[in-house]
Scaffold this active site. Sequence first.
Site, PDB file in Angstrom:
ATOM      1  N   ALA A 214       1.006  -1.246   0.299  1.00 41.84           N
ATOM      2  CA  ALA A 214       0.211   0.008  -0.112  1.00 41.84           C
ATOM      3  C   ALA A 214       0.821   1.128   0.296  1.00 41.84           C
ATOM      4  CB  ALA A 214      -0.784  -0.206   0.996  1.00 41.84           C
ATOM      5  N   ASN A 215       0.262   2.146   0.220  1.00 38.08           N
ATOM      6  CA  ASN A 215       1.303   4.137   0.481  1.00 38.08           C
ATOM      7  C   ASN A 215       0.640   3.993   1.586  1.00 38.08           C
ATOM      8  OD1 ASN A 215      -0.738   5.539  -0.896  1.00 38.08           O
ATOM      9  ND2 ASN A 215      -0.741   3.937  -2.931  1.00 38.08           N
TER      10      ASN A 215
END
Length: 407
Positions: A214-215
């Site tokens: 993810a980020n």
Amino acid sequence: MTETLAQRRVLLVIGGGIAAYKALDLIRRLRERGASVCPVLTAGAQEFVTPLAAAALAGERAHTDLFDRASEAEIGHIKLARQADAVVVAPATANLMARMAGGHAADLATTVLLATTLPILIAPAMNVQMWAHPATRRNRAVLEGDGVRIVGPNAGRMAEPESGPGRMAEPNEIADALERMLGQQAGDRPLAGRRVLVTSGPTHEPIDPVRYIANRSSGRQGHAIAAAAAAAGAAVTLVSGPVALPDPPGVAVVRVETARQMLEAVEAALPADIAVFAAAVADWRPEQEAGSKKIKKDGTGPAPMPLVENPDILATIARLPVGRPPLVVGFAAETDTVVEHARAKIARKGCDLIVANDVSAEGGVMGGADNTVHLIRRDGAVETWPRLGKEEVARRLVAHVAALLAG
Ligand code: C5P
């Protein structure tokens, strides 16, 4: 000023007070300004003026009863509540204001007022003490909180010997207030009738049932854009990755997890007049589809995890041969030479506008409340905005794209 009421249709609810006679003059003033008027009289109003008088001045029938066979068959009270541009309540008596604030639907007037989504303007008229009473003050605050506009009351001599605020605003003052309300509405809603698609948040690319790539995107900027577009009158679909934010009011939200799901949801949400791709889509996903079993740690270290590139949603939509939204807006999160990179990105992705921001750690943009953005157009023109809250960036961006679309 008179332009605003030309061709407009006003649903005029006449309440039961001595000022009802002035509502007849209001019909005349509204028609002089080019509006058509559909009168609705409460039972109380009919003690002061007749439906026949209202109908004669309006040049169309006046409505009085909730269960009126003729009008139910012809139009019905729900249609009555829709087929206009605004509702004016004049005079708005203390009783009518209380019933509106309480959401009552006991007769035709209150049912129409509860069923309508049109802008409402009320012209209160009542005894000075009734206007000053805490109950009326509460009702007024509730109505204002619901978005109802109020004109008057004026101070002055009334039917009773007392004087003070309570006298209904004059018909021309009510017509002026209505023009202002409708004028503001048109100005505030530059995206009325437009369809806007927004992507927001990160995507999660599963490695196994419990782990993912993810980020740090919070979705704040994308969600704020969706909210601002809805407030500007657009029909908005927000395709959002996993975020901890509430759904913006008045927006259709489609929740997805992965980039591929996001692309699918975006394609399903087309057509749109404007598409804004604010999501921080994960660039890569594990090549191996996540199975239903957690990958075990067996002491030999992690197995290599080959990655494959995700579909580029922005580029896919910007390059659609058929059904491309007329205005496609991308975001660019850069840590250096922001504008140059953004220019190259416009060409690479085929979008019309890039909103570029510096997401280097010093800026605190990722997940933060503020943003400093540059707007880069396809022709290379750059506009740089000062550091602003993400909500303000959203409002300005919506105004900017609305103006671009209007040409
Ligand atoms: O290539 P880059 O990720 O910097 O481009 C950012 C822009 O492209 C953003 O508008 C983002 O929403 C969009 N994008 C996308 N799909 C991807 C990658 C980026 O829509 N797979």
